[in-house]
Write an enzyme that holds these catalytic residues in place. Structure first.
Site, PDB file in Angstrom:
ATOM      1  N   SER A  24       0.842  -1.198   0.000  1.00 28.59           N
ATOM      2  CA  SER A  24       0.000   0.000   0.000  1.00 28.59           C
ATOM      3  C   SER A  24       0.875   1.245   0.000  1.00 28.59           C
ATOM      4  O   SER A  24       2.072   1.181  -0.305  1.00 28.59           O
ATOM      5  CB  SER A  24      -0.938  -0.029   1.211  1.00 28.59           C
ATOM      6  N   ASN A  25       0.312   2.385   0.338  1.00 31.81           N
ATOM      7  CA  ASN A  25       1.052   3.658   0.363  1.00 31.81           C
ATOM      8  C   ASN A  25       0.440   4.560   1.427  1.00 31.81           C
ATOM      9  O   ASN A  25      -0.623   4.247   1.967  1.00 31.81           O
ATOM     10  CB  ASN A  25       1.036   4.297  -1.032  1.00 31.81           C
ATOM     11  N   PRO A  26       1.102   5.706   1.752  1.00 31.94           N
ATOM     12  CA  PRO A  26       0.632   6.499   2.898  1.00 31.94           C
ATOM     13  C   PRO A  26      -0.546   7.439   2.632  1.00 31.94           C
ATOM     14  O   PRO A  26      -0.854   8.275   3.478  1.00 31.94           O
ATOM     15  CB  PRO A  26       1.872   7.339   3.284  1.00 31.94           C
ATOM     16  N   ALA A  86      -4.437   7.261  -4.689  1.00 39.86           N
ATOM     17  CA  ALA A  86      -3.078   6.764  -4.919  1.00 39.86           C
ATOM     18  C   ALA A  86      -3.222   5.258  -5.139  1.00 39.86           C
ATOM     19  O   ALA A  86      -3.173   4.468  -4.192  1.00 39.86           O
ATOM     20  CB  ALA A  86      -2.200   7.069  -3.717  1.00 39.86           C
TER      21      ALA A  86
END
Ligand code: CTP
Length: 394
Positions: free
Chosen positions: A203-205, A270
């Site tokens: 995943s990403n922030p 995102a």
């Protein structure tokens, strides 16, 4: 210029309603104040008429036999604000109980309604109050959350009336021209999660904050908004249809099902570009973990939308970059067939993932414009202003 009704119910915070009435007046609105009998125990009609330059109403006026029916006449307004809104008032309003001037007025209200609760924190947390708030929100009323801090009892907690400036800002947002009235806006937001096995994912922030801000700005401009939201800790926005998704594939499926019917699509999410080729149904034991993970590409949702869009639809994408932002944004504008790409430098402090503010470059076929540093909400409003302008021209 429009007229606003300000309802005041019984509570210590009623004195702040005098300041609010004064600020609304200074912002150019005619303010008709309606006090409940309990409010009169804290403040007088005279306090309000002194700052509004108009008479303030009480239940005595409801039963006076002159002129048009008072509550119906007062209700013909773009906005009714109730501040402070007591627990008693919220409970009655949730049930449509109309035993006084403010209650009848609220049932007859032609425009929007903004309720600003204030009470002790245990009263606010009580299931009966929370039930009433849920019901009022479901009925389309905007209910502000009270602020945390010092309460009348001397304790501190959540229950303070938001500051008059904050209520004013919300009121002005609700009164703003409905530039997207009748339009349907689709927004993606947040990260996606690509599971490797039940306990591991890529995943990403991203927090979803930028997309929620865009969705709220579109809602406040009068659009019917669908938000396709990846895993996010933020509270779900009110008055917006939220489709919760986890993976890029689910986000794509949700967008695909709604894209044809939307007038504008804003892709802030995102989205993971890759996912594990295989998702295992059971946890991989440490001893069995290899050093390599076979991956495959996810669908680029925005690029797909760009390939099937009609010329009447407006498409806005984002370009989160650490390099040459203008060049990358221009490239994405062309490749994904967008009307605008919002570029931002995620290497810069106060911009990008998880920040409250953002500094952006709006890139369109006509040129470039720097926006910010500004709150994500303000950036959201600028994006929606662009969408509204484009839609007007089509
Ligand atoms: N996007 C999307 N679906 C994807 C990937 C990206 O809809 N699978 C959208 C994002 O929501 C954003 C825009 O495409 O609006 C740009 O995303 P970004 O990750 O910055 O760019 P990429 O296209 O992935 O390009 P690159 O990694 O080469 O910068």
């Amino acid at each position: 210029m429009s007229r606003i009704v300000l309802g005041v119910t019984g509570g210590v915070a009623a004195y702040k309603a005098v300041m609010l009435a004064s600020r609304l007046r200074q912002s150019g609105y005619d303010v008709d104040v309606v006090l409940t009998p309990a409010a009169e125990a804290f403040v007088t009609p005279l306090s309000f008429s002194a700052v509004t330059g108009r008479r303030a109403y009480t239940d005595r006026d409801l039963f006076a036999a002159e002129g048009p029916i008072l509550h119906v006449a007062l209700a013909q307004t773009d906005l009714v604000i109730v501040a402070p809104a007591s627990a008693d008032f919220l409970a009655k309003a949730a049930h449509g109980i109309a035993g006084d001037l403010l209650g009848t007025l609220l049932l007859a209200a032609a425009g929007k309604v903004l309720l600003c609760p204030a009470m002790e924190d245990d009263m606010w947390r009580h299931p009966a109050t929370q039930r009433a708030v849920r019901q009022l929100r479901a009925d389309g009323r905007t209910v502000l959350d009270p602020a945390a801090g010092h309460l009348a009892s001397g304790r501190s907690g959540v229950g303070r009336l938001p500051e008059p400036e904050e209520i004013l800002a919300q009121a002005l947002r609700m009164l703003r021209a409905q530039t997207l009235g009748g339009a349907r806006v689709l927004v993606t937001a947040g990260p996606t999660r690509e599971y490797i096995d039940p306990v591991r994912f890529i995943s990403n922030p991203s927090t979803g904050r930028m997309g929620i801000a865009v969705a709220e700005a579109a809602r406040d401009a009068g659009a019917a908004v669908t938000l396709v939201l990846g895993p996010s800790e933020l509270p779900a926005p009110q008055g917006i249809e939220v489709l919760d998704v986890t993976s890029a594939a689910e986000m794509y499926a949700a967008v695909e099902s709604r894209f044809r019917d939307c007038d504008a699509f804003v892709a802030t999410a995102a989205v993971a570009d890759l996912r594990p080729r295989e998702r295992l149904g059971r946890k991989i034991k440490k001893a069995d973990l290899g050093m390599e993970l076979p991956m495959e590409r996810t669908t680029d949702i925005l690029a797909w939308a760009g390939s099937v869009r009609t010329s009447r639809q407006v498409l806005v994408g984002f370009a989160a970059e650490t390099g040459d932002v203008p060049a990358q944004a221009r490239k994405k504008l062309m490749e994904k067939h967008c009307d605008m790409v919002v570029g931002n430098d995620i290497g810069e402090p106060g911009a990008g993932f998880a920040a409250d503010t953002n500094r952006c470059l709006f890139v369109t076929g006509e040129g470039e414009q720097e926006v910010g540093p500004a709150s994500k909400r303000q950036i959201g409003e600028e994006i929606i202003a662009f969408v509204a302008e484009r839609l007007r021209g089509r």
